[in-house]
Design an enzyme around this catalytic site. Structure first.
Site, PDB file in Angstrom:
ATOM      1  N   MET A   1       0.852  -1.068   0.141  1.00 43.12           N
ATOM      2  CA  MET A   1      -0.164  -0.077   0.049  1.00 43.12           C
ATOM      3  C   MET A   1       0.753   1.177   0.077  1.00 43.12           C
ATOM      4  O   MET A   1       2.021   1.272   0.801  1.00 43.12           O
ATOM      5  CB  MET A   1      -0.825  -0.105   1.276  1.00 43.12           C
ATOM      6  CG  MET A   1      -1.683  -1.363   1.593  1.00 43.12           C
ATOM      7  SD  MET A   1      -2.439  -0.532   2.903  1.00 43.12           S
ATOM      8  CE  MET A   1      -3.464   0.615   2.446  1.00 43.12           C
ATOM      9  N   CYS A   2       0.332   2.349  -0.662  1.00 44.23           N
ATOM     10  CA  CYS A   2       0.947   3.391  -0.467  1.00 44.23           C
ATOM     11  C   CYS A   2       0.095   4.377   0.524  1.00 44.23           C
ATOM     12  O   CYS A   2      -0.863   4.836   0.371  1.00 44.23           O
ATOM     13  CB  CYS A   2       0.829   4.445  -1.897  1.00 44.23           C
ATOM     14  SG  CYS A   2       1.742   5.898  -1.969  1.00 44.23           S
TER      15      CYS A   2
END
Length: 155
Positions: A89-90
């Site tokens: 995930m960012c």
């Protein structure tokens, strides 16, 4: 028991007793406090509604001085989550340069669920999905709903 193990135990207890909305938390292995399994329900009213997403939270040995790693193990069509087997995930607060020891895991989970409610195409890891999100919202939503049905419909 070291201080970080006490802190992790306390945070685990908090996440299991009063979990963030739409999340259930358990240990992958009862003997290892550093790996947590999270089942995150797609938020109501979002394109991920009805989905049950499995995530893996891995805590480093030097937590809380280093951030945890949170990965989607369920495939998800989203601009801020890698479209590979890693499911990275960012999420800004999880970057080493932005992580602060007072941050808590419960807030990480709330932020991750917030990304399911409102993707952030300007901070994307999947640029083609971000482009589609910006330029063809209907197409993005259809694909995201299809993937949710296909990959995230079972618990």
């Amino acid at each position: 028991m070291s201080n970080n193990q006490k802190r992790i135990g306390k945070e685990f207890q908090e996440c299991t007793q009063t979990p963030p909305k739409g999340c259930t938390v358990k240990l992958v292995d009862e003997s290892n406090l550093l790996k947590w399994e999270i089942i995150m329900d797609g938020p109501e009213g979002s394109i991920y509604e009805g989905g049950h997403f499995k995530l893996l939270l891995t805590l480093p040995n030097d937590y809380p001085f280093k951030p945890p790693v949170l990965n989607f193990q369920t495939k998800v069509y989203h601009p801020n989550i890698t479209n590979d087997e890693k499911g990275s995930m960012c999420l800004g607060m999880l970057r080493a340069d932005e992580w602060k020891p007072p941050n808590k895991i419960i807030n990480v989970l709330k932020m991750a669920r917030g990304l399911l409610e409102a993707p952030n195409p300007d901070d994307a890891v999947e640029t083609s999905i971000a482009e589609q999100y910006k330029n063809d919202r209907k197409g993005f939503e259809k694909t995201a709903k299809d993937w949710t049905k296909k990959y995230a419909s079972g618990k």
